[in-house]
Design a protein around this motif. Sequence first.
Motif, short mmCIF file in Angstrom:
data_model
loop_
_atom_site.label_atom_id
_atom_site.label_comp_id
_atom_site.label_asym_id
_atom_site.label_seq_id
_atom_site.Cartn_x
_atom_site.Cartn_y
_atom_site.Cartn_z
N SER A 1 -65.22 -132.09 33.70
CA SER A 1 -64.99 -133.03 34.80
C SER A 1 -65.46 -132.43 36.11
O SER A 1 -65.34 -131.21 36.34
N ARG B 1 -64.43 -141.73 37.96
CA ARG B 1 -62.99 -141.73 38.24
C ARG B 1 -62.73 -141.97 39.73
O ARG B 1 -63.48 -141.50 40.59
N TYR C 1 -59.61 -141.25 42.25
CA TYR C 1 -58.32 -140.59 42.44
C TYR C 1 -57.57 -141.27 43.58
O TYR C 1 -58.14 -141.55 44.65
N ASN D 1 -55.38 -141.25 38.52
CA ASN D 1 -56.70 -141.82 38.74
C ASN D 1 -57.02 -142.88 37.70
O ASN D 1 -56.50 -142.86 36.58
N PHE E 1 -60.32 -144.90 35.70
CA PHE E 1 -61.67 -144.56 35.30
C PHE E 1 -62.31 -145.67 34.48
O PHE E 1 -61.62 -146.45 33.82
N GLN F 1 -55.29 -142.22 34.10
CA GLN F 1 -54.89 -140.84 33.81
C GLN F 1 -53.82 -140.37 34.78
O GLN F 1 -53.94 -140.56 35.99
N ASP G 1 -53.70 -139.38 29.24
CA ASP G 1 -54.69 -140.46 29.34
C ASP G 1 -54.30 -141.65 28.48
O ASP G 1 -53.84 -141.48 27.35
#
Length: 212
Positions: free
Chosen positions: A58, A103, A105, A115, A117, A161, A175
């Motif tokens: 990531s 993503r 946040y 976050n 996504f 997440q 997740d």
Amino acid sequence: MKRVLIFGLLLFLTSSSALFAQQRWSAGPRLGVNVSSLYGKSSYYNAKAGLVAGAFVSYSAINHFGISADVLYSQRGGKYDNAADRSSHIQHLNYLEIPVVARYYLNLSGNFRPNFFIGPSLGILLNSKRTESIYQGREFPDSNTDDEFEPVDLGATGGFQANFKVKNTQRFLIDARYTLGLTNVRVNSSPWLGNSTFSFTLGYSFGVGRRY
């Protein structure tokens, strides 16, 4: 008074730097469960559970945005049940899954960084099998079904997440995502079938590289 102001400014800048300093790159393992099925106009498939496991990398800039990619072993498929035809079986479809997502946040830093996504997902079929087969009341042995299903599945994935700080550069991840197959997984176009998968995973993130 002037010295006090200078000292206070230096203290603020130092604490702010420590607060917002973070590693942009991170990587780690991911493990969880799939709840999958096959959907289509004439589908008789119900959900089945399977394993999903692998690793991710990531990148998160020092703002609200980031991007991540996974390489996962993903067990999909479904439970077929056509009571009118007295037919049923369990279809197993095991993929190498590679989702790449953007993503967003909700905060810039902190011990908790939730976050959302979304992005594309590529599935490469590793193997497939049909088990517990009954056709018109008659039982059949387990069989390999690789020649009945396409080797590649294209889909879209999205989810949420929860990201918790554990140590200075380590985070615990929870997740929840949904992946919708956009292509027909059957070699025969009729009936059209696509993958439909809910995934729930736990992950552990390790910071990589220098801090900013």
